[in-house]
Design an enzyme around this catalytic site. Structure first.
Site, PDB file in Angstrom:
ATOM      1  N   ASP A  92     144.764  63.476 107.728  1.00 57.60           N
ATOM      2  CA  ASP A  92     145.122  64.342 108.692  1.00 57.60           C
ATOM      3  C   ASP A  92     146.726  63.996 108.966  1.00 57.60           C
ATOM      4  OD1 ASP A  92     142.900  65.285 108.953  1.00 57.60           O
ATOM      5  OD2 ASP A  92     142.384  64.123 110.802  1.00 57.60           O
ATOM      6  N   ASP A 152     135.176  73.111 112.554  1.00 56.35           N
ATOM      7  CA  ASP A 152     135.250  71.981 113.547  1.00 56.35           C
ATOM      8  C   ASP A 152     134.343  72.347 114.633  1.00 56.35           C
ATOM      9  OD1 ASP A 152     137.589  70.947 112.462  1.00 56.35           O
ATOM     10  OD2 ASP A 152     138.696  72.426 113.206  1.00 56.35           O
TER      11      ASP A 152
HETATM   12  O1  1PR Z   1     143.100  75.537 112.555  1.00 57.42           O
HETATM   13  O2  1PR Z   1     143.623  76.342 110.320  1.00 57.42           O
HETATM   14  O3  1PR Z   1     145.168  75.331 111.893  1.00 57.42           O
HETATM   15  O4  1PR Z   1     143.746  74.161 110.718  1.00 57.42           O
HETATM   16  C1  1PR Z   1     143.882  72.793 111.197  1.00 57.42           C
HETATM   17  C2  1PR Z   1     142.869  71.630 110.477  1.00 57.42           C
HETATM   18  O5  1PR Z   1     143.265  70.369 110.986  1.00 57.42           O
HETATM   19  C3  1PR Z   1     141.438  72.167 110.621  1.00 57.42           C
HETATM   20  O6  1PR Z   1     140.965  71.755 109.339  1.00 57.42           O
HETATM   21  C4  1PR Z   1     140.974  70.877 111.525  1.00 57.42           C
HETATM   22  O7  1PR Z   1     139.875  70.346 110.998  1.00 57.42           O
HETATM   23  C5  1PR Z   1     142.240  69.905 111.536  1.00 57.42           C
HETATM   24  N1  1PR Z   1     142.409  69.135 112.725  1.00 57.42           N
HETATM   25  C6  1PR Z   1     142.886  69.704 114.089  1.00 57.42           C
HETATM   26  N2  1PR Z   1     142.866  68.714 114.621  1.00 57.42           N
HETATM   27  C7  1PR Z   1     142.315  67.641 114.298  1.00 57.42           C
HETATM   28  C8  1PR Z   1     142.201  66.310 114.960  1.00 57.42           C
HETATM   29  O8  1PR Z   1     141.779  65.276 114.434  1.00 57.42           O
HETATM   30  N3  1PR Z   1     142.916  66.183 116.059  1.00 57.42           N
HETATM   31  N4  1PR Z   1     141.489  66.954 112.153  1.00 57.42           N
HETATM   32  C9  1PR Z   1     141.939  67.759 112.872  1.00 57.42           C
HETATM   33  C10 1PR Z   1     140.255  66.914 111.701  1.00 57.42           C
HETATM   34  C11 1PR Z   1     138.718  66.184 110.549  1.00 57.42           C
HETATM   35  C12 1PR Z   1     138.358  65.641 109.330  1.00 57.42           C
HETATM   36  C13 1PR Z   1     138.382  64.055 109.247  1.00 57.42           C
HETATM   37  C14 1PR Z   1     136.897  63.986 109.248  1.00 57.42           C
HETATM   38  C15 1PR Z   1     136.432  62.570 108.653  1.00 57.42           C
HETATM   39  N5  1PR Z   1     139.980  65.981 110.838  1.00 57.42           N
HETATM   40  O9  1PR Z   1     138.645  66.284 108.307  1.00 57.42           O
HETATM   41  O10 1PR Z   1     139.055  63.789 108.352  1.00 57.42           O
HETATM   42  O11 1PR Z   1     136.225  64.300 110.475  1.00 57.42           O
HETATM   43  O12 1PR Z   1     137.000  61.380 109.599  1.00 57.42           O
HETATM   44  P1  1PR Z   1     136.451  59.991 109.592  1.00 57.42           P
HETATM   45  O13 1PR Z   1     135.787  59.823 108.258  1.00 57.42           O
HETATM   46  O14 1PR Z   1     137.328  59.022 110.198  1.00 57.42           O
HETATM   47  O15 1PR Z   1     135.056  60.109 110.323  1.00 57.42           O
HETATM   48  P2  1PR Z   1     144.043  75.348 111.591  1.00 57.42           P
END
Ligand code: 1PR
Length: 524
Positions: free
Chosen positions: A224, A379
């Site tokens: 991320d 999400d």
């Molecule tokens: O909505 O098309 O602009 O895409 C934004 C992207 O950013 C989406 O794929 C969304 O999942 C991601 N995103 C947005 N905000 C966050 C945040 O964390 N605040 N991250 C975020 C999402 C989720 C996973 C993470 C797993 C594994 N990250 O990909 O890597 O949950 O984590 P873990 O192993 O530590 O539990 P758009």
């Protein structure tokens, strides 16, 4: 020198990077004369068959290409670049291929997930210099929904099993084509390309597998990425999507360095999510493009990028289509793009009318680049209910009761990094996106994200059983056992983790060592 045929779609940067890494120079063919003058030609086709053949015609590449191929000079077609050699494809009936090989390109007819995505083995049927020095057990990266079906037996170079045995490479004289991507197949793929570049005339006796080949479950590292308060681009990681600790954005490292480390540790794929892409338009946020470019110089496994892929009008009134954003990412080294928030908007619109518009980001990008290049990042968050009838969304029974003992739940899709819930459920979202042309689902789970408490098995089973495209299980991995659990209790094709890899609690190699002999994997 290697001449590269770039017809304008897909990721040719990775092939260039791989060839340059091997010490060879690359010249991009800009016209038919460049093709005719080539000593060795590589054609890395990515995208969709019809679109590719049309562009080859428009650019007047088809005839010089046929002449080059008839002269039997060294040629390496990768993926669509091999399919183009055949007479036609079910992907675009009525559009002719180059017809250098007799036969057609057909869609996979299997109950397994299509596209066939991931690392699979090959059975080598005849000697070929490109396999010199390989053990025969190596896995290569595939990503395709169609495969070639040659009429002549003697051109079959390798076969692979996926539901049934299909031809995964062809050879006639100096013409070689592989369905797999050597430029994305780590050290084994680089070896194959090196053999093509050096091309001795002497092919070793091939070492090969005897039984059926097996598709490996993929382990994906996710980064991320966002700018911290000082403006530096950092890899961060949230707890249930909250990436701040004592007010500061958590900083877990530099994107390019971390991606390189994960490649070296054996990651099967790397995903970058530009998590503030919904507010900072990516084409104004060029650092992400730079991250991709730099990463693809050192990382020879597939790269996915997500965040901010949607239509956008900037402050000067300049309109960018989602396809243009995707173009920029593909040309910078991405193999797949991932759409999050915009997919929810697209599905909500579809559910209102029941009609495809043909102009959504999912449809437009999959038409040009192929469905295998379009990942939908979901999400979702659990919403508990008393009974399946109490809401219109698709509800599942749960063994983890809600705060008031509720025995059912549905998964609410969110947008803008979990900030806003929408009334569409994750199962419906996945189904509609598949219908519109998406090729893979990245299934996150806000409840589990960053908790180290294991994947949400109920969510994964609910979505996986509702679609026929591959599903990446994501969120909650806390130890190697969680990967075994997700692969034994669900049919997910791959599992993604972030926190445990960034914090070096459980390295990728340890996950793979633990899974070895229990689950089919590509050894680290
Ligand atoms: O909505 O098309 O602009 O895409 C934004 C992207 O950013 C989406 O794929 C969304 O999942 C991601 N995103 C947005 N905000 C966050 C945040 O964390 N605040 N991250 C975020 C999402 C989720 C996973 C993470 C797993 C594994 N990250 O990909 O890597 O949950 O984590 P873990 O192993 O530590 O539990 P758009």
């Amino acid at each position: 020198m290697i001449t590269l045929l770039d017809y304008g779609a897909g990721n040719v940067r990775s092939v260039t990077n791989a060839i340059e890494r091997l010490g060879e120079t690359v010249k991009v063919a800009l016209n038919g004369d460049d093709i005719l003058a080539a000593e060795k030609l590589v054609f890395p086709g990515v995208g969709a068959f019809g679109n590719m053949m049309q562009i080859l015609q428009e650019r007047k590449f088809s005839e010089p290409l046929k002449t080059y191929l008839q002269s039997d000079r060294p040629f390496f077609g990768i993926c669509l670049g091999m399919q183009a050699l055949f007479e036609e494809s079910e992907e675009a009936l009525g559009i002719k291929g180059l017809g250098v090989f007799k036969g057609r390109v057909v869609r996979f007819a299997t109950d397994l997930a299509v596209p066939h995505i991931g690392w699979n083995g090959i059975k080598i049927l005849q000697p070929a210099t490109i396999f010199n020095g390989l053990e025969g057990e190596e896995k290569f990266y595939f990503v395709h929904s169609y495969h070639v079906s040659p009429e002549q037996e003697d051109v079959r170079l390798t076969t692979t099993d996926y539901g049934y045995e299909f031809v995964s490479a062809v050879q006639r004289g100096n013409i070689i084509g592989t369905q797999y991507h050597p430029e994305k197949s780590g050290p084994a793929g680089l070896k194959l390309l090196k053999n093509f570049i050096e091309s001795t005339n002497q092919a070793d006796a091939p070492k090969t597998l005897t039984g059926p080949t097996q598709l490996a479950k993929r382990i994906i590292a996710c980064l991320d990425v966002r700018a911290n308060d000082r403006g530096d681009l950092v890899v961060t990681k949230g707890d249930q999507y909250d990436v701040r600790e004592e007010g500061e954005v958590r900083n877990l490292g530099k994107p390019v360095e971390l991606a390189r480390r994960y490649y070296e540790e054996g990651a099967d794929e790397i995903t970058f999510l530009n998590i503030t892409g919904f507010r900072d338009f990516p084409l104004e946020d060029m650092p992400m493009i730079e991250v991709l470019k730099q990463t693809s110089q050192n990382v020879f496994v597939p790269l996915t990028i997500g965040g901010g892929i949607r239509n956008y009008t900037d402050k000067n009134g300049r309109h960018y289509s989602a396809l243009e954003v995707a173009d920029a990412y593909f040309r910078s080294g991405a193999d797949k793009i991932s759409i999050g928030s915009d997919a929810v908007a697209i599905v909500e619109e579809y559910l209102k009318t029941g009609k495809r518009t043909g102009s959504s980001a999912i449809e437009e990008i999959s038409k040009v680049y192929g469905s295998q290049a379009v990942v939908i990042s979901i999400d979702p968050r659990r919403v508990y209910v008393d009974s399946p009838e109490s809401v219109v969304q698709q509800v599942i029974p749960t063994t983890i009761p809600g705060p008031d003992g509720e025995a059912y739940c549905w998964y609410e899709c969110t947008i803008r990094g979990g900030r806003e819930g929408r009334p569409v459920d994750a199962i419906t979202l996945a189904q509609v996106c598949e219908k519109l042309g998406a090729g893979e689902i990245l299934l996150n789970c806000i409840d589990r994200d960053g908790t180290n408490s294991g994947f949400d098995i109920e969510l994964i089973n609910a979505v996986k059983s509702a679609v026929t495209i591959p599903v990446i299980a994501s969120s909650g991995a806390g130890n190697a056992d969680h990967f075994l659990e997700v692969f034994s209790r669900t049919d997910a094709e791959s599992a993604l983790a972030a926190g445990i890899f960034h914090r070096e609690e459980v390295p990728i190699g340890a996950v793979k060592d633990f899974l070895d002999n229990k689950v089919e994997i590509r050894p680290a």
